[in-house]
Design a protein around this motif. Sequence first.
Motif, PDB file in Angstrom:
ATOM      1  N   SER A  59       0.850  -1.187   0.000  1.00 50.16           N
ATOM      2  CA  SER A  59       0.000   0.000   0.000  1.00 50.16           C
ATOM      3  C   SER A  59       0.894   1.249   0.000  1.00 50.16           C
ATOM      4  CB  SER A  59      -0.890   0.008   1.241  1.00 50.16           C
ATOM      5  OG  SER A  59      -0.108   0.267   2.380  1.00 50.16           O
ATOM      6  N   ILE A  60       0.270   2.369  -0.299  1.00 46.78           N
ATOM      7  CA  ILE A  60       0.989   3.641  -0.298  1.00 46.78           C
ATOM      8  C   ILE A  60       1.632   3.865   1.063  1.00 46.78           C
ATOM      9  CG2 ILE A  60       0.662   6.146  -0.458  1.00 46.78           C
ATOM     10  CD1 ILE A  60      -1.637   5.539  -2.453  1.00 46.78           C
ATOM     11  N   TYR A  61       0.836   3.647   2.106  1.00 47.02           N
ATOM     12  CA  TYR A  61       1.322   3.840   3.466  1.00 47.02           C
ATOM     13  C   TYR A  61       2.538   2.968   3.732  1.00 47.02           C
ATOM     14  CZ  TYR A  61       1.210   4.278   8.561  1.00 47.02           C
ATOM     15  OH  TYR A  61       1.533   4.529   9.865  1.00 47.02           O
ATOM     16  N   ASP A  62       2.412   1.687   3.413  1.00 43.10           N
ATOM     17  CA  ASP A  62       3.500   0.757   3.724  1.00 43.10           C
ATOM     18  C   ASP A  62       4.759   1.052   2.910  1.00 43.10           C
ATOM     19  OD1 ASP A  62       2.031  -0.512   5.623  1.00 43.10           O
ATOM     20  OD2 ASP A  62       1.325  -2.114   4.304  1.00 43.10           O
ATOM     21  N   ASN A  63       4.589   1.633   1.746  1.00 40.70           N
ATOM     22  CA  ASN A  63       5.762   2.035   0.985  1.00 40.70           C
ATOM     23  C   ASN A  63       6.582   3.072   1.738  1.00 40.70           C
ATOM     24  OD1 ASN A  63       6.525   1.343  -2.005  1.00 40.70           O
ATOM     25  ND2 ASN A  63       4.340   0.915  -1.787  1.00 40.70           N
ATOM     26  N   ILE A  64       5.883   4.062   2.283  1.00 35.18           N
ATOM     27  CA  ILE A  64       6.607   5.118   2.994  1.00 35.18           C
ATOM     28  C   ILE A  64       7.139   4.606   4.322  1.00 35.18           C
ATOM     29  CG2 ILE A  64       6.473   7.484   3.871  1.00 35.18           C
ATOM     30  CD1 ILE A  64       5.783   7.403   1.001  1.00 35.18           C
ATOM     31  N   ALA A  65       6.328   3.803   4.995  1.00 38.43           N
ATOM     32  CA  ALA A  65       6.716   3.339   6.329  1.00 38.43           C
ATOM     33  C   ALA A  65       7.820   2.284   6.251  1.00 38.43           C
ATOM     34  CB  ALA A  65       5.500   2.773   7.051  1.00 38.43           C
ATOM     35  N   PHE A  66       8.090   1.795   5.058  1.00 41.56           N
ATOM     36  CA  PHE A  66       9.049   0.701   4.905  1.00 41.56           C
ATOM     37  C   PHE A  66      10.403   1.036   5.523  1.00 41.56           C
ATOM     38  CE2 PHE A  66      12.288  -1.707   2.697  1.00 41.56           C
ATOM     39  CZ  PHE A  66      11.751  -2.971   2.644  1.00 41.56           C
ATOM     40  N   GLY A  67      10.959   2.171   5.112  1.00 39.30           N
ATOM     41  CA  GLY A  67      12.285   2.542   5.598  1.00 39.30           C
ATOM     42  C   GLY A  67      12.328   2.750   7.097  1.00 39.30           C
ATOM     43  N   PRO A  68      11.443   3.613   7.633  1.00 40.67           N
ATOM     44  CA  PRO A  68      11.430   3.802   9.079  1.00 40.67           C
ATOM     45  C   PRO A  68      11.294   2.482   9.837  1.00 40.67           C
ATOM     46  CG  PRO A  68      10.064   5.443   8.015  1.00 40.67           C
ATOM     47  CD  PRO A  68      10.532   4.516   6.940  1.00 40.67           C
ATOM     48  N   ARG A  69      10.442   1.605   9.346  1.00 39.12           N
ATOM     49  CA  ARG A  69      10.279   0.311  10.026  1.00 39.12           C
ATOM     50  C   ARG A  69      11.587  -0.465  10.008  1.00 39.12           C
ATOM     51  NH1 ARG A  69       4.550  -0.911   7.422  1.00 39.12           N
ATOM     52  NH2 ARG A  69       3.201  -0.221   9.112  1.00 39.12           N
ATOM     53  N   LEU A  70      12.277  -0.431   8.859  1.00 38.71           N
ATOM     54  CA  LEU A  70      13.575  -1.097   8.760  1.00 38.71           C
ATOM     55  C   LEU A  70      14.468  -0.681   9.898  1.00 38.71           C
ATOM     56  CD1 LEU A  70      14.991  -0.836   5.140  1.00 38.71           C
ATOM     57  CD2 LEU A  70      14.152  -2.856   6.305  1.00 38.71           C
ATOM     58  N   HIS A  71      14.419   0.607  10.163  1.00 37.46           N
ATOM     59  CA  HIS A  71      15.350   1.136  11.137  1.00 37.46           C
ATOM     60  C   HIS A  71      14.740   1.243  12.510  1.00 37.46           C
ATOM     61  CE1 HIS A  71      16.883   2.358   7.113  1.00 37.46           C
ATOM     62  NE2 HIS A  71      17.911   1.705   7.610  1.00 37.46           N
ATOM     63  N   GLY A  72      13.709   0.445  12.716  1.00 36.97           N
ATOM     64  CA  GLY A  72      13.271   0.199  14.083  1.00 36.97           C
ATOM     65  C   GLY A  72      12.103   1.001  14.595  1.00 36.97           C
ATOM     66  N   ILE A  73      11.481   1.799  13.744  1.00 47.03           N
ATOM     67  CA  ILE A  73      10.335   2.568  14.241  1.00 47.03           C
ATOM     68  C   ILE A  73       9.067   1.743  14.075  1.00 47.03           C
ATOM     69  CG2 ILE A  73       8.952   4.655  13.935  1.00 47.03           C
ATOM     70  CD1 ILE A  73      11.510   6.006  12.928  1.00 47.03           C
ATOM     71  N   THR A  74       8.387   1.469  15.172  1.00 49.84           N
ATOM     72  CA  THR A  74       7.185   0.651  15.072  1.00 49.84           C
ATOM     73  C   THR A  74       5.972   1.392  15.623  1.00 49.84           C
ATOM     74  OG1 THR A  74       7.820  -0.329  17.172  1.00 49.84           O
ATOM     75  CG2 THR A  74       8.330  -1.589  15.200  1.00 49.84           C
TER      76      THR A  74
END
Lengths: 250, 250, 285, 299, 302
Positions: free
Chosen positions: B99-114
């Motif tokens: 999804s659009i959201y998950d595309n943007i959140a992908f990087g931050p999540r990689l680096h530990g933001i949940t």
Amino acid sequence: MSIIEVTDLNLFYGERQALFNVNISIEDKSITALIGPSGCGKSTFLRTLNRMNDMIPGVTITGTVEVAGNNIYEDNIDVEVLRKNIGMVFQQPNPFPKSIYDNIAFGPRLHGITNRSELDGIVETSLKAAVLWDEVKDVLKKPAYSLSGGQQQRLCIARALAVNPQILLMDEPTSALDPISTAKIEELLVELKKKYTIVIVTHNMQQAARISGVTAFFLNGYLIESGETDKIFTAPNDPRTEDYITGRFG
Amino acid sequence: MSIIEVTDLNLFYGERQALFNVNISIEDKSITALIGPSGCGKSTFLRTLNRMNDMIPGVTITGTVEVAGNNIYEDNIDVEVLRKNIGMVFQQPNPFPKSIYDNIAFGPRLHGITNRSELDGIVETSLKAAVLWDEVKDVLKKPAYSLSGGQQQRLCIARALAVNPQILLMDEPTSALDPISTAKIEELLVELKKKYTIVIVTHNMQQAARISGVTAFFLNGYLIESGETDKIFTAPNDPRTEDYITGRFG
Amino acid sequence: MSSGRLQLRKTMDKLSKAVFFLATSFGIIALAILLYNIISQGIGWLDWQFLTSFPSRFPEKAGVKPALIGSLWVIGFTAPVAFVVGLGTALYLEEYAQKGRFSRLIQININNLAGVPSIVFGILGLGLFVKNLGLGRSILSAALTMALLILPIIVVASQEALRSVPQHLRNASYALGATKWQTIWRVVLPAAFPSILTGVILAVSRAIGETAPLVVVGAVGFMSFVPNSPFDLFTVLPIQIFHWTARPQEEFRYIAAAAIMVLLAVLFTLNALAVYLRNKYQKRF
Amino acid sequence: GCGSANKPAEQGNNKPAAEAPKLSGTIKADGSSTVGPITEAVAEEFKKANPGVQVTVGISGTGGGFKKFTAGETDINDASRKIKDAEKKAAEEKKIEYIELEIAKDGIAVVVNKENTFVDKLTVAELKKIWEPDSKVKKWSEVRPGWPDQEIKLYGPGTDSGTFDYFTEAINGKEKASRKDYTASEDDNTLVKGVSGDKGGLGYFGYAYYEENKDKLKLVPIDNGDGKALAPNIGNIKDGTYKPLSRPLFIYVSKASLQRPEVKAFIKFYIENAPKLVKEVGYVPLDEPKYKELLTKIQ
Amino acid sequence: MTNNQPIVAKKTKNKRDFGIRSFLLLCASVSILTTVGIVFELLFETINFFREVSLFDFLTDTEWSPTFQDKHFGILTLLSGSFLITLGASLVALPFGLATAIYLSEYAPDRVRRTIKPILEILAGVPTIVYGFFALTFVTPIIRAIFPTAGVFNALSASIVVGIMILPMVASLSEDAMVAVPRSLRDGAYALGATKMEVATKVVVPAGLSGIIASFVLALSRAIGETMIVTIAAGATPKLTLNPLESVQTMTAYIVQVSLGDIQHGTIEYRTLFAVGMTLFLLTLLINIIAQWITRRYREEY
Ligand SMILES: Nc1ncnc2c1ncn2[C@@H]1O[C@H](COP(=O)(O)OP(=O)(O)OP(=O)(O)O)[C@@H](O)[C@H]1O
Ligand SMILES: Nc1ncnc2c1ncn2[C@@H]1O[C@H](COP(=O)(O)OP(=O)(O)OP(=O)(O)O)[C@@H](O)[C@H]1O
Ligand SMILES: [Mg+2]
Ligand SMILES: [Mg+2]
Ligand SMILES: O=P([O-])([O-])[O-]
């Protein structure tokens, strides 16, 4: 004489309407530029002209698109013939995973040309027309994917030219190209205009100004206005057109 | 102060050399534009700066690329940290099939933001920065593939901004964008320049002229010359640069 | 470019649709006939008593309880082991290994194992798991043997799945600072998941219908109790079916048909989850 | 007879039931697929009386079964033939002592296609002429003058089965000596299909498979050379007058296992119930006294 | 929003990545260990076998009868059986499977695709013994009605049904490979005036070729390894013949027959099982090496 006549065209992606009541008539042997902000429906509109939208599930269309006097959305229309005669170049280069040569020869082969020397001729002419020949003439057997982005796009233009269409639809064909290649493609288009009708989507205002006779401005799925390029760029009727065109420099 | 220092860089795709002896130093908190004809090696060069060429089998490199004083081609370099801090936007939009959201959140999540609200904030800020928020704020859960080409590219820019890099590499990021979005992205880049270093490949001479402090001109794998943008566009040292730049209008 | 040729192409196109459709129907019809044969024979014998009884010399009293439970035990170990090892192998080959001799060696090995007859896996399982590792003629030995047997299917399907994930998606992830594993876990695997599941479906289907290697490893033909640990003796549905069809009395063929229905029902239930996930994740690029 | 055969079975059912709580453990049987169903039937009944005892019956064939048996893996081996010398040796090496119990008989039926009107009987000599290793018989007319000039199509069991061994020994005089150009199948039901689908067909397999497919096949009486042709039936297989195609079926029991109370109870139960159960699964029980003898053998 | 971390950092020893890599390598080694195990299990008795039977006889004798008194060991007989069955099965499964895949990925509406695919996959899970009787009781009578000379047991019936069994493997895996072909490629071809069939056969199939070939290889491997269908429907009669209407035995069917039958261990009959297993193993290995060599050549040339 108009070769494409679009009347009351509406297009829906499922529930969502992407084109609203579009009416336009496109002159034979001319270049028409479609401009407008991203997401306004330019690509969508372009694809209605050779029924490429058929490929997307859930698309519904109302209204008529007449090409050379025939409504192409009638049931008994031969889409293959339609598409052969209306070439298309896409926004993103999409070469086949084949060799450079086979990419160009693909269309002619479809339409029955098997003679090797005839194919060689077509491949050379088309690549030359798309200003790619010099760069690839020694590596025709190499996979198309090993080309750079701009080279791939020119390959796709050559591929479209190889089937010798009467109308050419181009979706930002030069957006991945450098100025020199762009200038060559533009020259080519101006040349082609003598024989073909060209509809081109572009984000480049100068490009539209340089090559097109008619410009059509889209916004949010509406065709705001269309008319002679000179007029659109100097004295548009609609304030929104003016805003958009001047916005570039604002 | 220069943040990137490239010395005697050569790059080979297997046997074939694509970059020849490139030397350039890139200033911190500046915009450097890379220009040159299609296939000259701009994308290749850009990818050497965050070691994305590691991904292509058969690539060999000689020379050094120093970022903030460290040669990034040394063995003990952490490429993930490097790439997190050096964002990249590609020539062709490449959203994830999410999804659009998950595309943007992908990087931050990689680096530990949940944390959900933190993510929401990042998604909104990044989409706004890439001038896409208004168009997609109601459809954040929809697949990224249903966006138009230009929207996809802005999505990719937003995605790169979301991990908050210090250097941004952009490969023709606006070639698929309309003038208004382009202008907004340019504004954004000029804004970002205050804090970040930006290296941008562009085919658009005006764009290079408008936003960059330094311009580098590539031809056939050679860096022909680089220098202050004003100088390059008005009085280049090398006749080939002049030919290229004026070729546009010739 | 005569219109004759165009006509031919159009006709070919229409024809091809019919041909492709008929080809699809061929499989469906074959399955329909098969199922009709099985169901018409077995339906009268399939009831709760059949599911909960032990085998008997009287067809009307016989049931599949130990075989059904045995099959579930075996597949319950086989599927996860084969899935993990198979996907692991595929990931190693496609994402980690240098494309050199070693990965070619593994590749040849895998393709070759796909063609080794199942009974030879039985011989291997007997030597390796039953004897050398001392697991005995147990569920565990059988499950591990089966896992090796179906491994190539999962590996090959997963490899193809991984290969079809476009490179630009990986690039996008790396450019955001993802590690290799993060890229695999968050981008590559979700995109490849549907096709990997196809491999799992095909592999589990194979495992659940196999007879010969389990006989060698030591599945028994008859038991009147149910296994309750992975180290127990066991029997499985295909073996039960096999023995029933070999009996002279016709009624045993009917209960064999009923047992086949049970087996297919188990299979379809197991596959349902995979099919659901596959449909959910499948996206066209 | 049937009535008397039931009696010991009932006794067997009741008596251990009283002792049942005492018995537990696992009994492993394996071996012949021919004998397997008998052992399974016994196990099924035994379990009712002794729910604490777990009996498994494997079906790896007589040879496969002996391999496990002589390695000490199983307690009981079902066998459709006697133990062979090599197997005896293997048992000796592992110090496995055992006793052999003949528990039933099986007849081999020779059958032809239902539409075959001319075959009234076959002599052993004629069978040999058809089946011997270098037999050239291709047509029925070559078997007996006067029979039609019709092609003869031969069906027989797979060459690794006990039935094949027994038939070749009994008819051709040497085990596994047989012509090879016949159609073989591992599955007797499949052979039934073969002969019943082939007008010129002739085949042999276990009697039980004939019993169950009487309507599809024609049974051929066998003339043992004494001029009296006998079609197999329960009676003449049991008393051995159907010659030479009736064979004994055995179980082998490990003496060490027999020391365990549950195994002993099981074997006792086996012998006591054999008359009834053997029949129920399609084979021919022995005469009553023979079973009595067996009972003494295990004491 | 400023990021003040150092841009370049030294690699910290990443234990997790190392662990993952090692684990995956371990997984990949399982296949090699399996092969080693199989060779090990087969080798000893194979050597014993060739002590008694000359390789020359093994390769040239035209009769296979280790379980008769008059023993012959001509592997060609079993080879011809395996060849017939595999050939027949591939003639059924490859075209029908590929056509099914094309139909599902290019023609069928999404709902149909999502329904038919799992249904077809049931075919992969039907126990082979069921297929065997299906062949014998359903397919064989049809064949005998068409070819009166066909035997009750014949290779044709068995191979058709083996083909049906492996069909979903071809169809499902090929379909996956085709679905993964990007839509932009299809668009490119449609825009040139290609018909649906041309797009399917000239763009989608070539683009998905690697997956399609993989599905073929898996399916054929399964066909070579199939036993029960052959045992039931083709009889257990080793015969050197290429006539599909005759009864045959395959290498694998022989192995099953012997290993599950009443064969004494340690005898020459018993050892044939290992020799045949080894032969099959080496044969498939050879085929695989050739196949890999060809695909590598092919991929390089493009
Ligand atoms: N993966 C690759 N393998 C082999 N050659 C490659 C590869 N990628 C690019 N090249 C070649 O290297 C040269 C430089 O390519 P590059 O993509 O850097 O060009 P570019 O300047 O970015 O062009 P464009 O403006 O068209 O994107 C080209 O000749 C191209 O064909
Ligand atoms: N397949 C699709 N499904 C649903 N919506 C779509 C699809 N394709 C496009 N749209 C939507 O329709 C609208 C018009 O899209 P279109 O691609 O025609 O824009 P465009 O004018 O070509 O933009 P750009 O300049 O960015 O290419 C956009 O809002 C887009 O999100
Ligand atoms: Mg567009
Ligand atoms: Mg580039
Ligand atoms: O299984 P058998 O040994 O009786 O053929």
